[in-house]
Design a protein around this motif. Structure first.
Motif, PDB file in Angstrom:
ATOM      1  N   ASN A  86     -76.878 -41.506  25.661  1.00 23.49           N
ATOM      2  CA  ASN A  86     -75.657 -40.651  25.611  1.00 23.49           C
ATOM      3  C   ASN A  86     -74.429 -40.721  26.431  1.00 23.49           C
ATOM      4  OD1 ASN A  86     -75.803 -41.285  22.844  1.00 23.49           O
ATOM      5  ND2 ASN A  86     -76.447 -39.390  22.960  1.00 23.49           N
ATOM      6  N   SER A 112     -78.882 -45.946  18.552  1.00 21.43           N
ATOM      7  CA  SER A 112     -79.230 -44.513  17.245  1.00 21.43           C
ATOM      8  C   SER A 112     -80.311 -44.723  16.629  1.00 21.43           C
ATOM      9  CB  SER A 112     -77.362 -44.364  16.463  1.00 21.43           C
ATOM     10  OG  SER A 112     -77.412 -44.164  15.226  1.00 21.43           O
ATOM     11  N   LYS A 164     -70.760 -46.928  20.717  1.00 24.92           N
ATOM     12  CA  LYS A 164     -72.312 -45.564  20.437  1.00 24.92           C
ATOM     13  C   LYS A 164     -71.296 -44.508  20.428  1.00 24.92           C
ATOM     14  CE  LYS A 164     -75.724 -43.416  19.101  1.00 24.92           C
ATOM     15  NZ  LYS A 164     -75.679 -42.649  19.438  1.00 24.92           N
ATOM     16  N   HIS A 167     -69.154 -44.951  16.994  1.00 23.33           N
ATOM     17  CA  HIS A 167     -70.067 -44.592  15.846  1.00 23.33           C
ATOM     18  C   HIS A 167     -70.189 -43.260  15.241  1.00 23.33           C
ATOM     19  CE1 HIS A 167     -74.914 -43.498  14.842  1.00 23.33           C
ATOM     20  NE2 HIS A 167     -74.427 -44.857  14.278  1.00 23.33           N
ATOM     21  N   ASN A 168     -70.746 -41.899  16.644  1.00 20.96           N
ATOM     22  CA  ASN A 168     -70.567 -40.872  16.736  1.00 20.96           C
ATOM     23  C   ASN A 168     -69.339 -40.376  16.152  1.00 20.96           C
ATOM     24  OD1 ASN A 168     -72.930 -41.640  17.397  1.00 20.96           O
ATOM     25  ND2 ASN A 168     -73.231 -39.286  18.343  1.00 20.96           N
ATOM     26  N   GLU A 171     -69.635 -40.391  12.741  1.00 16.83           N
ATOM     27  CA  GLU A 171     -71.357 -39.978  11.961  1.00 16.83           C
ATOM     28  C   GLU A 171     -70.269 -38.306  11.542  1.00 16.83           C
ATOM     29  OE1 GLU A 171     -74.590 -40.233  14.428  1.00 16.83           O
ATOM     30  OE2 GLU A 171     -74.614 -37.856  14.865  1.00 16.83           O
ATOM     31  N   TYR A 172     -69.508 -37.866  12.886  1.00 18.64           N
ATOM     32  CA  TYR A 172     -68.635 -36.223  12.882  1.00 18.64           C
ATOM     33  C   TYR A 172     -67.945 -36.301  11.277  1.00 18.64           C
ATOM     34  CZ  TYR A 172     -69.588 -34.678  17.348  1.00 18.64           C
ATOM     35  OH  TYR A 172     -70.382 -33.850  18.151  1.00 18.64           O
ATOM     36  N   GLN A 233     -72.960 -27.186  16.960  1.00 18.17           N
ATOM     37  CA  GLN A 233     -72.908 -27.469  18.170  1.00 18.17           C
ATOM     38  C   GLN A 233     -72.797 -28.736  18.187  1.00 18.17           C
ATOM     39  OE1 GLN A 233     -72.753 -25.756  20.646  1.00 18.17           O
ATOM     40  NE2 GLN A 233     -73.164 -23.896  21.645  1.00 18.17           N
ATOM     41  N   ASP A 234     -72.237 -29.530  19.101  1.00 15.62           N
ATOM     42  CA  ASP A 234     -71.947 -30.692  20.042  1.00 15.62           C
ATOM     43  C   ASP A 234     -72.142 -30.900  21.391  1.00 15.62           C
ATOM     44  OD1 ASP A 234     -69.495 -28.785  20.776  1.00 15.62           O
ATOM     45  OD2 ASP A 234     -68.574 -30.656  21.302  1.00 15.62           O
ATOM     46  N   SER A 235     -72.512 -32.983  20.810  1.00 13.20           N
ATOM     47  CA  SER A 235     -73.137 -32.823  22.806  1.00 13.20           C
ATOM     48  C   SER A 235     -71.845 -33.964  23.265  1.00 13.20           C
ATOM     49  CB  SER A 235     -73.939 -33.513  22.255  1.00 13.20           C
ATOM     50  OG  SER A 235     -74.956 -33.182  21.629  1.00 13.20           O
ATOM     51  N   GLY A 236     -70.568 -33.459  23.384  1.00  9.88           N
ATOM     52  CA  GLY A 236     -69.853 -34.683  23.462  1.00  9.88           C
ATOM     53  C   GLY A 236     -69.150 -35.838  23.108  1.00  9.88           C
ATOM     54  N   GLU A 237     -70.029 -36.460  22.501  1.00  4.65           N
ATOM     55  CA  GLU A 237     -69.606 -38.222  21.954  1.00  4.65           C
ATOM     56  C   GLU A 237     -67.762 -37.873  20.822  1.00  4.65           C
ATOM     57  OE1 GLU A 237     -72.888 -40.465  21.180  1.00  4.65           O
ATOM     58  OE2 GLU A 237     -72.179 -41.449  22.691  1.00  4.65           O
ATOM     59  N   ARG A 262     -66.164 -27.935  14.012  1.00  6.68           N
ATOM     60  CA  ARG A 262     -67.597 -27.088  14.240  1.00  6.68           C
ATOM     61  C   ARG A 262     -67.158 -26.226  15.931  1.00  6.68           C
ATOM     62  NH1 ARG A 262     -71.384 -32.013  16.064  1.00  6.68           N
ATOM     63  NH2 ARG A 262     -71.125 -33.531  14.485  1.00  6.68           N
TER      64      ARG A 262
END
Ligand SMILES: O=C(CO)[C@H](O)[C@H](O)COP(=O)(O)O
Length: 291
Positions: A86, A112, A164, A167-168, A171-172, A233-237, A262
Motif C-alpha cells: 500500500n 484489494s 488504490k 479506493h481506500n 472505503e473509509y 487506526q488508519d494506515s495512511g491512505e 477516526r
C-alpha cells in the motif's frame, strides 16, 4: 512463469498460494524463516532465471524502500520489480527512476481483497509501461477474481497506487456511513432488531455491498459490538487521499470527515469540546460538566 515474492504475511502468504494454484512457480522470501522458501533476497534472486519478476509485498514506507534498494543492487537489466504493497503513489516514480537507472523495470500495483483474496481473488490496479505490465500479466491473471472485472492497467507508474488510494478513501466513507446509520438505529427504542435490519438490506436495496455483508458478519459475532472499543487506526491512505484532494482543489467532504472521525475515536475526552464548553459558558453562562 516464475515469480519471486518478498513478504509472506497475511496478504503475501495467501497470494503465493493463489499464484501457485494457477500453475506458476513462486519462490518466497520473508524475514520470518518459518514462512520463507529461501533465506535471503540474494538467494531469492539467484534462484530465479533471468529475466526475473520480483513482487514486493511488504509494509509501505521504510520497509518497501529498503527492499527496492536491495533489489536494485541484486537484480540485472531486463528484470522487473512490482510493488504490491500500500505504498504512497508519490514513492512510485522515485522507485521507478532509481531502478530504471539500472535497466530494471517497475510496476506499482494496488491490491484489494484482504484475507478473503485467496478464495475470491484480488482486485488489482496497476501502473507502468505496457512492456513491464506485459511481463507481469500472467501473475495478474492468476491473482484477479474470476470474471471480466477486478483488474485494470490504470495508467503510468503511480497510477495503480493512486487508484488504490482513492479506493481506500471511498472505503473509509462507506464504512463511516454504515457505522453512523448503525449507531442511530441502535439509539432509538422503536427499532428492536438492528442486526436484522442490516441483514435485510443485503438484498434488493440501493446500499447493498460487500462491506454491508461484512457488517452483518460482525453483528452475528457480537450483536451490539459490546466486545469492541470504539477506536480505529488508519494506515495512511485516507490521509494521502485528503492531501491529493487539497493539491488538486477537489472537495472531498465525506472522505475527509470519515478520516477525522477516526482521529476523534482515539480521544477519551475531546480537548476541542472542552474549549466549546468553556466558550458557551463564557458568553452565555451555559452549564459545563467538570472533571
Ligand atoms: O487496503 C486495505 C483494504 O482495502 C487495507 O486493509 C488497508 O490497510 C486499510 O486501511 P486503513 O488501515 O487505513 O483502514
Amino acid at each position: 512463469m516464475e515469480l519471486g515474492l518478498v513478504g509472506l504475511g497475511k496478504m503475501g502468504g495467501n497470494m503465493r498460494e493463489r499464484i501457485r494454484r494457477a500453475g506458476h512457480t513462486v519462490i518466497g522470501y520473508d524475514r520470518n524463516p518459518d514462512l520463507a522458501d529461501v533465506h535471503s533476497l540474494r538467494e531469492l534472486v539467484d534462484s530465479l532465471q533471468a529475466p526475473r519478476v520480483v513482487w514486493v509485498m511488504v509494509p509501505a514506507g521504510a520497509a518497501t524502500q529498503s527492499t527496492v534498494d536491495e533489489l536494485g543492487e541484486l537484480l540485472s537489466p531486463g528484470d522487473v520489480v512490482v510493488d504490491g504493497g500500500n505504498s504512497r503513489w508519490t514513492d512510485d516514480e522515485k522507485h521507478a527512476d532509481e531502478l530504471a537507472a539500472k535497466g530494471i523495470g517497475f510496476v506499482d500495483c494496488g491490491v484489494s481483497g484482504g484475507v478473503w483474496g485467496l478464495a475470491n481473488g484480488y482486485a488489482l490496479m496497476y501502473g507502468g509501461s505496457a512492456e513491464d505490465v506485459a511481463r507481469v500479466q500472467p501473475v495478474f491473471d492468476a491473482l484477479k477474481p474470476e470474471g471480466d472485472f477486478g483488474s485494470v492497467h490504470a495508467g503510468k507508474v503511480g497510477a495503480g497506487h493512486f487508484a488504490k488510494m482513492v479506493h481506500n478513501g471511498i472505503e473509509y466513507a462507506m464504512m463511516q456511513a454504515y457505522a453512523e446509520g448503525w449507531e442511530l438505529l441502535e439509539k432509538v427504542d422503536s427499532v428492536t432488531d438492528v442486526r436484522e435490519v442490516f441483514r435485510s438490506w443485503q438484498e434488493g436495496t440501493v446500499i447493498r455491498s460487500w462491506l454491508l455483508d461484512l457488517a452483518v458478519n460482525a453483528l452475528d459475532e457480537d450483536e451490539h459490538l459490546e466486545r469492541l472499543r470504539g477506536f480505529a487506526q488508519d494506515s495512511g491512505e485516507g490521509r494521502w487521499t485528503v492531501e491529493a484532494a487539497i493539491d488538486n482543489a477537489v472537495p472531498l467532504p465525506a472522505i475527509t470527515a470519515s478520516l477525522f472521525a477516526r482521529f476523534a475515536s482515539r480521544q477519551d475526552d475531546s480537548p476541542q469540546m472542552k474549549m466549546i464548553a468553556a466558550l458557551r459558558n463564557q458568553f452565555g453562562g451555559h452549564a459545563v460538566e467538570k472533571n
